[in-house]
Structures are given as structure tokens and as C-alpha cells.
Design an enzyme around this catalytic site. Sequence first.
Site, short mmCIF file in Angstrom:
data_model
loop_
_atom_site.label_atom_id
_atom_site.label_comp_id
_atom_site.label_asym_id
_atom_site.label_seq_id
_atom_site.Cartn_x
_atom_site.Cartn_y
_atom_site.Cartn_z
CG HIS A 1 -5.70 5.65 3.89
ND1 HIS A 1 -5.21 4.82 2.76
CD2 HIS A 1 -4.61 6.30 4.64
CE1 HIS A 1 -3.66 4.94 3.04
NE2 HIS A 1 -3.44 5.79 4.16
CB CYS B 1 -9.80 5.05 -0.42
SG CYS B 1 -8.30 5.61 0.23
CD GLU C 1 -0.90 7.48 5.81
OE1 GLU C 1 0.17 7.52 6.50
OE2 GLU C 1 -1.39 6.31 5.18
CB CYS D 1 -2.82 0.99 -2.86
SG CYS D 1 -2.92 2.58 -3.43
CG ASP E 1 -1.73 1.25 1.08
OD1 ASP E 1 -2.61 1.54 0.09
OD2 ASP E 1 -2.09 2.00 2.29
CB SER E 2 0.22 4.66 -0.88
OG SER E 2 -1.01 4.74 -0.40
N1 DGL Z 1 -3.95 3.63 -0.51
C1 DGL Z 1 -4.55 4.61 -1.46
C2 DGL Z 1 -5.86 3.92 -1.86
O1 DGL Z 1 -6.42 2.99 -1.44
C3 DGL Z 1 -4.74 5.79 -0.58
C4 DGL Z 1 -3.79 6.74 0.09
C5 DGL Z 1 -2.98 7.18 -1.32
O2 DGL Z 1 -3.78 8.37 -1.86
O3 DGL Z 1 -1.92 6.97 -1.38
O4 DGL Z 1 -6.32 4.56 -2.79
#
Ligand code: DGL
Length: 282
Positions: free
Chosen positions: A188, A186, A154, A75, A11-12
Amino acid sequence: MSDAPGIGVFDSGIGGLTVLKALRAALPPSERLLYLGDTARVPYGTKSDETVVRYAFEGARFLTRRGIKALVVACNTMSAVALPELQRAMPFPVVGVIGPGAEAACRATKSRVIGVIGTAATVKSGAYPRAIAFHLPEARVVARACPLFVPLAEEGWVDNDVARATARTYLADLRGGGIDTLVLGCTHYPLLKTVIGEAIGPGVTLVDSAEATATVVRRRLEEKGLLAAGAAPAGSAAGATGGAAAGRGHFYVTDSSERFLEVGQRFLGQPLGSLELVDITG
Ligand code: DGL
């Protein structure tokens, strides 16, 4: 750490822990989970497709070098933008979160009006409407980007006045628009499930693609004969609780780990295990 190939979860940032949590519940305890959060470069959702694809390959190659037998693209943004390319390039199964989430939403809806919230890149890609149309062509999809949810998650601001006001503002248009199902598109957003649920109002099912994804990952591993030996946790369906959790995971982050540790532990409800600061650009 054992040398048996693990499952990469990429994930990011911190939000992919929602997927890791579901994987732990769905997979045998002997399964090794290698989590990579690109915390130095989060968010991906505001970046161009070219940049997201480049980051996706850097992360995938990093995890490949650590020894994995499957990759879970936890992600949504990466899944929306880079999944087909990753699937073509990698020599092991690569599972994204959008297909499983879309399928779960199609199962949940009665009104056939489905809301999708995600990052700007995910909404712009049209990946969810396409995946929903594949399963339920007559469905109508209303999508909305909610970029501020990412920094809130976050930061661990998931249940305070700022989070509530943000959710009310973003979801005002969707509320009362006939949707009976809302995809948290998403990684998050499940962290903000409570305030999102309050803002969208009663009678709307929130779909968290994490559990649906974990079920698909388990199935793919079984089909390929890749599932680790050993019994699954009690009631082994994704999302089940109880029993030993799969994978004493190893966690890689690309930027300072303090907040990741704090928010991650709070979210997973247990210590994260080993955490390593890494450079994935090489
Ligand atoms: N992990 C990203 C998503 O699920 C969200 C956070 C980001 O924008 O990197 O889209």
C-alpha cells in the site's frame, strides 16, 4: 475470458495493484492477470502468523481453481510469513515481493544503512533484514511499522493533511538517521510515495518492490518456458510505460467493490475491467 492459464496476483486488498501495474508494464499484452484482493479481511498486517498463513492458502487455492500457471504474492505480510510454505505446496512458481525489494535496496544504498517500513507483522517477522543480510551482510537495517498507512491508502487518502501528518510522525525517528534508502515494504505504501518522500526528506531513495518483483516474475516465467507468446510492451523492462499493457485483468474481491473500483481506477489510471465479488473461504 480465454482459458489459457493466467498469473495470479494476490493481495489482502487494494495495495497489490501497485504490483499489478508493474506486471502489466513488464509482461506481454497477451498475459492474463487474475487479481485477488481479500478486501473483506484486510488488513493482514495486524493478524497472527497462523491466520495470515491460513488466508494465504485460501487465496492461493481460489486462484488455482481459476487456472493459473504462476502466483505472485503481492502482499509483503503474506510474503514475510507464508511464502516458503506456499512455494512448497503449490505446483507452479510462487514469487513474493520481499526478496526482489531487498535486492533492489542493496543495489541502491551507498551508506549501507537501509530503512524498512511495513506492517507490524512484516517488521516483526524480520524477513527484510534477513533478505538484505543475504545480499549485503554489512548493511544496517532500521525498521519501523507504519500500520495507519494501510487504511489511508484503502480510503484513497494519499495526499492530504492527515496522510502528511501521519507520515511525519512515523518517519521522524528514521529521518536524519543516516539511511539513504527506504524500502516501502508494504504494497500500500507506494500509493503514499509523495508524502513519504516529503517526510523522510531529500537524498533518500524510495524502493518500491513492485517493479523489482515484476522483473523477477518475468525472468521466472522465461526460465520455466511459461511466458505467454507475443511481444512485450515497448521498452519491456518492469516499470516501463508505453506500448500495450499486459493482461486485460480479471479482478476478484471478497467484499463490496465500490471503493476498490474507485481507488483502483484512480491508481491504475484506467478502468479496472471486470470485477467479481467472491467467497474464497470454501
Ligand atoms: N498487503 C499488506 C502488505 O503488503 C498491507 C495491507 C495489510 O495489512 O493487509 O503488507
